[in-house]
Write a protein that holds these residues in place. Structure first.
Motif, short mmCIF file in Angstrom:
data_model
loop_
_atom_site.label_atom_id
_atom_site.label_comp_id
_atom_site.label_asym_id
_atom_site.label_seq_id
_atom_site.Cartn_x
_atom_site.Cartn_y
_atom_site.Cartn_z
N LYS A 10 -50.81 -3.04 54.62
CA LYS A 10 -49.72 -4.23 54.09
C LYS A 10 -50.42 -5.44 54.43
N ILE A 11 -50.43 -6.35 53.42
CA ILE A 11 -51.11 -7.60 53.34
C ILE A 11 -50.24 -8.60 54.42
N PRO A 12 -50.84 -9.20 55.33
CA PRO A 12 -50.11 -10.12 56.44
C PRO A 12 -49.59 -11.13 55.53
N VAL A 13 -48.38 -11.75 55.67
CA VAL A 13 -47.90 -12.87 55.20
C VAL A 13 -48.61 -14.17 55.98
N VAL A 14 -49.03 -15.12 55.17
CA VAL A 14 -49.57 -16.41 55.78
C VAL A 14 -48.40 -17.54 55.32
N VAL A 47 -69.98 -13.06 57.62
CA VAL A 47 -68.91 -12.36 58.19
C VAL A 47 -69.23 -11.82 59.57
N TRP A 48 -70.69 -11.92 59.57
CA TRP A 48 -71.32 -11.26 60.82
C TRP A 48 -71.04 -12.08 62.33
N GLU A 49 -70.65 -13.64 61.81
CA GLU A 49 -70.14 -14.41 62.80
C GLU A 49 -69.09 -13.93 63.74
N PHE A 50 -68.32 -13.13 63.15
CA PHE A 50 -66.71 -12.58 63.80
C PHE A 50 -67.20 -11.07 64.38
N LEU A 81 -66.18 -5.22 56.35
CA LEU A 81 -65.81 -6.18 57.60
C LEU A 81 -65.08 -7.53 57.00
N GLU A 82 -65.13 -7.77 55.92
CA GLU A 82 -64.33 -8.95 55.35
C GLU A 82 -62.95 -8.29 55.06
N ALA A 83 -62.81 -7.24 54.53
CA ALA A 83 -61.56 -6.70 54.23
C ALA A 83 -60.74 -6.53 55.64
N HIS A 84 -61.45 -5.98 56.66
CA HIS A 84 -60.83 -5.97 58.05
C HIS A 84 -60.18 -7.09 58.40
N LEU A 85 -60.97 -8.18 58.35
CA LEU A 85 -60.53 -9.77 58.75
C LEU A 85 -59.60 -10.26 57.88
N ALA A 86 -59.43 -10.01 56.75
CA ALA A 86 -58.46 -10.28 55.60
C ALA A 86 -56.91 -9.60 55.83
N LEU A 87 -57.17 -8.27 56.02
CA LEU A 87 -55.87 -7.32 55.92
C LEU A 87 -55.59 -6.61 57.09
N VAL A 99 -59.78 -17.40 55.03
CA VAL A 99 -61.06 -17.43 54.32
C VAL A 99 -61.39 -16.12 53.72
N TYR A 100 -61.15 -15.07 54.46
CA TYR A 100 -61.59 -13.71 53.91
C TYR A 100 -60.60 -13.12 53.07
N LEU A 101 -59.19 -13.71 53.40
CA LEU A 101 -58.29 -13.18 52.04
C LEU A 101 -58.77 -13.97 50.53
N LEU A 102 -59.26 -15.06 50.64
CA LEU A 102 -59.91 -15.75 49.55
C LEU A 102 -61.04 -14.74 48.96
N HIS A 103 -62.00 -14.47 49.97
CA HIS A 103 -63.11 -13.61 49.42
C HIS A 103 -62.86 -12.37 48.90
N VAL A 104 -61.69 -11.45 49.50
CA VAL A 104 -61.31 -10.30 49.03
C VAL A 104 -60.44 -10.36 47.70
N ALA A 105 -59.86 -11.56 47.53
CA ALA A 105 -58.85 -11.98 46.52
C ALA A 105 -59.86 -11.96 45.12
#
Length: 118
Positions: A10-14, A47-50, A81-87, A99-105
């Motif tokens: 499930k996508i988190p609600v922001v 993404v490796w920053e995180f 890794l981007e998908a993990h941070l976003a979702l 940021v990563y929700l935008l990348h993934v979208a």
């Protein structure tokens, strides 16, 4: 604030304050402030920053541990890794998640589906 879902897919609600365009602008400003590191002539994704990088058996590939929730990958692939941070990350900071929700979208959005059909 965001609502955490226990289910993985499930996508988190922001909840956003202000306009969407100002949130997007803020997220892009944050993303552009991250540095891209170069390892062995190849540029690493921001993404490796995180994530904590560890070496794997193949050169240029790394294991990864999320700095927020300590999730682990034997081979950290930037797209995953981007998908993990976003979702999926339950402890990610709101700004990083946006940021990563935008990348993934942008990467997996409806435009990609229409291009596949053509």
């Amino acid at each position: 604030m965001k609502q955490h879902n226990k289910e993985k897919n499930k996508i988190p609600v922001v909840k956003r304050r202000g306009s969407i365009s100002s949130s997007i602008s803020s997220a892009y400003t944050f993303a552009s402030s991250l540095s891209n590191e170069t390892i062995s002539g190849c540029q690493l994704s921001t993404v490796w920053e995180f994530f904590i990088r560890g070496r794997t058996k193949s050169p240029g590939h790394f294991s990864a541990i999320c700095k927020f929730c300590q999730a682990k990958w034997t081979r950290g692939e930037p797209l995953k890794l981007e998908a993990h941070l976003a979702l999926n990350c339950s402890k990610v900071e709101d700004k990083v998640q946006q940021v990563y929700l935008l990348h993934v979208a942008q990467r997996d959005g409806p435009d990609k589906e229409s291009k596949k059909r053509n």
